[in-house]
Design a protein around this motif. Structure first.
Motif, PDB file in Angstrom:
ATOM      1  N   VAL A 155     -33.048 -72.452  26.413  1.00  0.00           N
ATOM      2  CA  VAL A 155     -33.837 -71.235  26.611  1.00  0.00           C
ATOM      3  C   VAL A 155     -35.319 -71.578  26.597  1.00  0.00           C
ATOM      4  O   VAL A 155     -35.796 -72.323  25.737  1.00  0.00           O
ATOM      5  N   ASP A 156     -36.070 -71.036  27.548  1.00  0.00           N
ATOM      6  CA  ASP A 156     -37.520 -71.185  27.550  1.00  0.00           C
ATOM      7  C   ASP A 156     -38.091 -70.524  26.301  1.00  0.00           C
ATOM      8  O   ASP A 156     -37.711 -69.393  25.951  1.00  0.00           O
ATOM      9  N   ASP A 158     -40.869 -69.191  25.922  1.00  0.00           N
ATOM     10  CA  ASP A 158     -41.553 -67.947  26.291  1.00  0.00           C
ATOM     11  C   ASP A 158     -40.596 -66.761  26.384  1.00  0.00           C
ATOM     12  O   ASP A 158     -41.033 -65.607  26.337  1.00  0.00           O
ATOM     13  N   ASP A 159     -39.303 -67.043  26.545  1.00  0.00           N
ATOM     14  CA  ASP A 159     -38.317 -65.969  26.670  1.00  0.00           C
ATOM     15  C   ASP A 159     -37.762 -65.523  25.321  1.00  0.00           C
ATOM     16  O   ASP A 159     -36.989 -64.559  25.256  1.00  0.00           O
ATOM     17  N   ILE A 174     -33.690 -62.559  22.606  1.00  0.00           N
ATOM     18  CA  ILE A 174     -34.233 -63.025  23.875  1.00  0.00           C
ATOM     19  C   ILE A 174     -34.679 -61.827  24.713  1.00  0.00           C
ATOM     20  O   ILE A 174     -34.170 -60.711  24.551  1.00  0.00           O
ATOM     21  N   LYS A 175     -35.601 -62.038  25.629  1.00  0.00           N
ATOM     22  CA  LYS A 175     -36.255 -60.934  26.333  1.00  0.00           C
ATOM     23  C   LYS A 175     -35.329 -60.046  27.143  1.00  0.00           C
ATOM     24  O   LYS A 175     -35.679 -58.910  27.436  1.00  0.00           O
ATOM     25  N   ASN A 176     -34.179 -60.530  27.532  1.00  0.00           N
ATOM     26  CA  ASN A 176     -33.274 -59.687  28.308  1.00  0.00           C
ATOM     27  C   ASN A 176     -32.430 -58.781  27.418  1.00  0.00           C
ATOM     28  O   ASN A 176     -31.360 -58.320  27.806  1.00  0.00           O
ATOM     29  N   GLU A 211     -45.614 -62.129  21.606  1.00  0.00           N
ATOM     30  CA  GLU A 211     -44.860 -60.878  21.697  1.00  0.00           C
ATOM     31  C   GLU A 211     -45.408 -59.783  20.792  1.00  0.00           C
ATOM     32  O   GLU A 211     -44.848 -58.694  20.700  1.00  0.00           O
TER      33      GLU A 211
END
Length: 249
Positions: A155-156, A158-159, A174-176, A211
């Motif tokens: 995983v990046d 940034d995500d 995670i962002k999703n 974030e």
């Protein structure tokens, strides 16, 4: 007899190395050849080798990902790489054996002898040096490996919004909107990400500073993150948070 596993995504390369080992290092028995990060982790955990010839760059990750997920086995590592950009100077500085492709026979023999000495003196795994290289690789790649029930995710950074402790487990947000629960402590993630944009703000929370949407004043205070999360800041961690905000943002 030293039990060894060869990890190389290129089958031809693995077979050539196996042949060179068999011809020049009679004290070594190659018990398995693996061609992916996932199969390497599985084989190392099951077969518990004394020595692993570890390719660095593979399609689904790196040799550092393998080491992170099998470090408890306690084996010696000889890195193999065709890429000099993987900080060859750092390998030399940390006294970690490595072989450049194509493998030179004399260098192979010398690396195996060095590994044999460490194995025979129960000085397996130069952990501090390898951890430093792992951290260096993580920072350069800006990715992190996250073990899951179905395999390993890369995983990046940034995500990732934040990590939350749950006893000896951690929840990764995670962002999703996906939440992954892994059998790793928050401290282990904190150590991996110590020189990155992540900051430990509470005994139970490690967050991505990018974030942050808002800081709410208080004894320690609290953070509102971009996903709407309200995360407490402990009084003990408040100064670290402020210092890191000034450094990174």
């Amino acid at each position: 007899m030293i039990k060894a596993i060869i990890v190389d995504d290129e089958k031809d390369g693995a077979e050539v190395l196996q042949f060179l080992v068999q011809q020049n290092c009679p004290q070594v028995q190659v018990i398995s050849m693996e061609h992916s990060v996932e199969s390497a982790i599985s084989s190392i955990q099951k077969m518990k080798p004394d020595l692993v010839f570890m390719d660095i760059e593979m399609p689904t990750g790196t040799g550092f990902d393998v080491i992170q997920n099998t470090n408890e086995v306690g084996y010696e590592t000889i890195f193999i790489t065709a890429y000099e950009h993987y900080a060859i100077k750092a390998f030399k500085t940390n006294a970690i054996d490595y072989l450049l492709k194509p493998v030179d026979v004399d260098e192979l023999i010398n690396a195996v002898k060095n590994a044999e000495k460490r194995i025979n003196t129960s000085n397996k795994n130069n952990n501090a040096a390898i951890e430093a290289l792992i951290l260096n690789a993580i920072q350069k790649s800006k990715k992190i490996s996250i073990p899951s029930q179905n395999g390993i995710l890369w995983v990046d950074l940034d995500d990732i919004i934040r990590f939350e402790a749950d006893s000896n487990y951690s929840h990764v947000y995670i962002k999703n909107k996906k939440k992954i629960t892994v059998a790793k402590t928050l401290k282990s993630f904190e150590d991996q990400l110590s020189d990155t944009i992540f900051c430990r703000i509470h005994s139970a929370h490690l967050i991505n500073l990018n974030e942050i949407e808002k800081y709410i004043k208080g004894d320690g205070g609290a953070l509102i993150l971009k996903d709407g999360s309200n995360v407490p800041v402990s009084r003990a961690n408040k100064n670290d948070l402020m210092a890191k905000l000034n450094l990174y943002l």
